[in-house]
Design a protein around this motif. Sequence first.
Motif, PDB file in Angstrom:
ATOM      1  N   GLY A  39      -2.775  11.076  -2.313  1.00  0.00           N
ATOM      2  CA  GLY A  39      -3.541  10.048  -1.613  1.00  0.00           C
ATOM      3  C   GLY A  39      -2.927   8.664  -1.763  1.00  0.00           C
ATOM      4  O   GLY A  39      -2.814   7.909  -0.791  1.00  0.00           O
ATOM      5  N   MET A  40      -2.520   8.335  -2.991  1.00  0.00           N
ATOM      6  CA  MET A  40      -1.909   7.027  -3.220  1.00  0.00           C
ATOM      7  C   MET A  40      -0.604   6.886  -2.447  1.00  0.00           C
ATOM      8  O   MET A  40      -0.324   5.838  -1.849  1.00  0.00           O
ATOM      9  CB  MET A  40      -1.665   6.808  -4.717  1.00  0.00           C
ATOM     10  CG  MET A  40      -2.918   6.582  -5.530  1.00  0.00           C
ATOM     11  SD  MET A  40      -2.578   6.030  -7.229  1.00  0.00           S
ATOM     12  CE  MET A  40      -1.958   7.541  -7.978  1.00  0.00           C
ATOM     13  N   ALA A  41       0.218   7.927  -2.473  1.00  0.00           N
ATOM     14  CA  ALA A  41       1.513   7.872  -1.798  1.00  0.00           C
ATOM     15  C   ALA A  41       1.352   7.748  -0.286  1.00  0.00           C
ATOM     16  O   ALA A  41       2.070   6.998   0.377  1.00  0.00           O
ATOM     17  CB  ALA A  41       2.335   9.109  -2.135  1.00  0.00           C
ATOM     18  N   GLN A  42       0.400   8.504   0.274  1.00  0.00           N
ATOM     19  CA  GLN A  42       0.185   8.425   1.714  1.00  0.00           C
ATOM     20  C   GLN A  42      -0.297   7.035   2.116  1.00  0.00           C
ATOM     21  O   GLN A  42       0.136   6.473   3.130  1.00  0.00           O
ATOM     22  CB  GLN A  42      -0.827   9.474   2.157  1.00  0.00           C
ATOM     23  CG  GLN A  42      -0.857   9.709   3.660  1.00  0.00           C
ATOM     24  CD  GLN A  42       0.468  10.259   4.179  1.00  0.00           C
ATOM     25  OE1 GLN A  42       0.868  11.356   3.832  1.00  0.00           O
ATOM     26  NE2 GLN A  42       1.150   9.476   5.010  1.00  0.00           N
ATOM     27  N   SER A  43      -1.176   6.461   1.299  1.00  0.00           N
ATOM     28  CA  SER A  43      -1.655   5.109   1.567  1.00  0.00           C
ATOM     29  C   SER A  43      -0.515   4.101   1.461  1.00  0.00           C
ATOM     30  O   SER A  43      -0.383   3.193   2.285  1.00  0.00           O
ATOM     31  CB  SER A  43      -2.769   4.750   0.582  1.00  0.00           C
ATOM     32  OG  SER A  43      -3.180   3.412   0.737  1.00  0.00           O
ATOM     33  N   TYR A  44       0.329   4.274   0.447  1.00  0.00           N
ATOM     34  CA  TYR A  44       1.479   3.374   0.251  1.00  0.00           C
ATOM     35  C   TYR A  44       2.438   3.478   1.435  1.00  0.00           C
ATOM     36  O   TYR A  44       2.955   2.464   1.921  1.00  0.00           O
ATOM     37  CB  TYR A  44       2.188   3.746  -1.050  1.00  0.00           C
ATOM     38  CG  TYR A  44       3.347   2.848  -1.414  1.00  0.00           C
ATOM     39  CD1 TYR A  44       3.135   1.654  -2.103  1.00  0.00           C
ATOM     40  CD2 TYR A  44       4.654   3.203  -1.088  1.00  0.00           C
ATOM     41  CE1 TYR A  44       4.202   0.840  -2.453  1.00  0.00           C
ATOM     42  CE2 TYR A  44       5.725   2.394  -1.437  1.00  0.00           C
ATOM     43  CZ  TYR A  44       5.497   1.208  -2.120  1.00  0.00           C
ATOM     44  OH  TYR A  44       6.551   0.399  -2.462  1.00  0.00           O
ATOM     45  N   ALA A  45       2.673   4.709   1.909  1.00  0.00           N
ATOM     46  CA  ALA A  45       3.561   4.906   3.054  1.00  0.00           C
ATOM     47  C   ALA A  45       3.014   4.208   4.291  1.00  0.00           C
ATOM     48  O   ALA A  45       3.757   3.569   5.045  1.00  0.00           O
ATOM     49  CB  ALA A  45       3.750   6.391   3.319  1.00  0.00           C
ATOM     50  N   SER A  46       1.710   4.307   4.503  1.00  0.00           N
ATOM     51  CA  SER A  46       1.092   3.669   5.669  1.00  0.00           C
ATOM     52  C   SER A  46       1.183   2.154   5.573  1.00  0.00           C
ATOM     53  O   SER A  46       1.482   1.471   6.558  1.00  0.00           O
ATOM     54  CB  SER A  46      -0.371   4.095   5.792  1.00  0.00           C
ATOM     55  OG  SER A  46      -0.470   5.483   5.997  1.00  0.00           O
ATOM     56  N   ARG A  47       0.928   1.616   4.373  1.00  0.00           N
ATOM     57  CA  ARG A  47       1.027   0.161   4.202  1.00  0.00           C
ATOM     58  C   ARG A  47       2.452  -0.314   4.412  1.00  0.00           C
ATOM     59  O   ARG A  47       2.695  -1.365   5.013  1.00  0.00           O
ATOM     60  CB  ARG A  47       0.553  -0.248   2.806  1.00  0.00           C
ATOM     61  CG  ARG A  47      -0.918  -0.069   2.546  1.00  0.00           C
ATOM     62  CD  ARG A  47      -1.377  -0.875   1.338  1.00  0.00           C
ATOM     63  NE  ARG A  47      -0.555  -0.665   0.167  1.00  0.00           N
ATOM     64  CZ  ARG A  47      -0.722   0.313  -0.713  1.00  0.00           C
ATOM     65  NH1 ARG A  47      -1.691   1.209  -0.508  1.00  0.00           N
ATOM     66  NH2 ARG A  47       0.047   0.419  -1.772  1.00  0.00           N
ATOM     67  N   SER A  48       3.412   0.441   3.889  1.00  0.00           N
ATOM     68  CA  SER A  48       4.815   0.065   4.038  1.00  0.00           C
ATOM     69  C   SER A  48       5.216   0.006   5.502  1.00  0.00           C
ATOM     70  O   SER A  48       5.928  -0.903   5.933  1.00  0.00           O
ATOM     71  CB  SER A  48       5.713   1.059   3.287  1.00  0.00           C
ATOM     72  OG  SER A  48       5.432   1.057   1.909  1.00  0.00           O
ATOM     73  N   ALA A  49       4.755   0.975   6.276  1.00  0.00           N
ATOM     74  CA  ALA A  49       5.076   0.994   7.703  1.00  0.00           C
ATOM     75  C   ALA A  49       4.430  -0.184   8.421  1.00  0.00           C
ATOM     76  O   ALA A  49       5.036  -0.816   9.293  1.00  0.00           O
ATOM     77  CB  ALA A  49       4.614   2.304   8.322  1.00  0.00           C
ATOM     78  N   THR A  50       3.201  -0.526   8.025  1.00  0.00           N
ATOM     79  CA  THR A  50       2.482  -1.631   8.666  1.00  0.00           C
ATOM     80  C   THR A  50       3.125  -2.974   8.359  1.00  0.00           C
ATOM     81  O   THR A  50       3.141  -3.881   9.197  1.00  0.00           O
ATOM     82  CB  THR A  50       1.014  -1.650   8.186  1.00  0.00           C
ATOM     83  OG1 THR A  50       0.403  -0.406   8.527  1.00  0.00           O
ATOM     84  CG2 THR A  50       0.237  -2.786   8.841  1.00  0.00           C
ATOM     85  N   ASN A  51       3.685  -3.105   7.137  1.00  0.00           N
ATOM     86  CA  ASN A  51       4.235  -4.390   6.698  1.00  0.00           C
ATOM     87  C   ASN A  51       5.668  -4.635   7.131  1.00  0.00           C
ATOM     88  O   ASN A  51       6.280  -5.623   6.739  1.00  0.00           O
ATOM     89  CB  ASN A  51       4.158  -4.496   5.163  1.00  0.00           C
ATOM     90  CG  ASN A  51       2.729  -4.622   4.687  1.00  0.00           C
ATOM     91  OD1 ASN A  51       1.864  -5.076   5.419  1.00  0.00           O
ATOM     92  ND2 ASN A  51       2.475  -4.203   3.457  1.00  0.00           N
TER      93      ASN A  51
END
Length: 413
Positions: free
Chosen positions: A175-187
């Motif tokens: 869950g943490m990694a998927q959230s981090y991946a999504s934030r990274s793509a957004t930023n």
Amino acid sequence: MVAQAANIIVVGTLDTKLAEFLYLRSQILETNPSINVILVDAGRSETHHEAITISQPEVYRRSGHGSSLQSLPRGEVIKTMITGAKSVIKELLDKSNVHGIVSLGGSGGTSIAAAIMRDLPLTLPKLIVSTVASGDTSSYIGETDITMMYSVVDIAGLNGVLRAVIANAAAAIAGMAQSYASRSATNQASDGSEMRKKAIGITMFGVTTPAVEVARRVLDAQGFEVYVFHATGAGGRANGVLDLTTTELADELVGGVFSAGKGRLTAAAKAGVPQIVSVGAMDMVNFGPKDTLPEKFQDRNIFEHNPSVTLVRTTPEECQELGKRVASRLRDNCTSPSVTEVWLPLKGISAIAVEGQAFYEKKADDALFDAIRRGLDGSGIAVKEVDADINDPIWAENIAHRLVKLVGVKSIS
């Protein structure tokens, strides 16, 4: 937007805990089959399995150690595999997107995993399931954002309890990694670079909170992203540091519970980060509940901050030594004296050290100020004396605006 698939590193000693790590891997994939699990073997002996991505011999080779690993004592084996694993994982981070890292271990495996994770970027998810997580974990975590989960039972064979703990850990890192991946793509900016504001780290204590709140508002308005800490820890990644609260030095000197060690005040100085240092809360040494206060402090000026925290006023002699330490640590470590300043609030260094309050003691403050003046004379580090207390709003506004100018000077140069 389609969610980006996460890449998770699983690292550990597979020669002794292969079954447990394979179970962790399977649970991550069961949580989300699209996750790419990179299994790294940091064990003492080579282990063969098709799920292993980076083998033990490769990790050992990357350590640069010449002799046989089997001939080394346990402590040296751990140090060697830490070196190799760090090299491997750094390359993984450089070459591809990594969104999380997880490990399992006893004290040895936790030492390896924690040493690797402490070098990784802040906010990258890091999780260790460990047999030592129920005790003092400060030596493993340091000043990082590693998450530790207690294994309850030893990591020595799968059973009902350990399977449940590992399944929880797998779900957490996924869950943490998927959230981090999504934030990274957004930023990401349109050119692929990462969008990030300039960052300012500020140190705070309860008795310096008013000053920090004013300074934070000023810096926010100037477009900075502000990180508030009880200890610096931000030097290497911040564009500037407003080190208002240096109370940990008092605990280090006198024996309080909040010492940050001899590295305090050195990180930003060594990194050449623009910084303004002050002496917030150096009037106090921190201890636990009043009934736990060591006998030798019973006759001192004591202030019960709350049922869990008891404060002892620093003496003039202690303040003189503290001033010497502030000066020497800045002078001896500062690589950019022109963008480093020390500000002294002459009317009080905490909310309870102003005239009329419990810890007001002009003689002690004067000893602190004088030692700093003398110690920094000729160093190139400016000392600014202000006829205000540390929580004066005008003082806080001025110090924040000055830091903005120092950051600008550093950026231009």
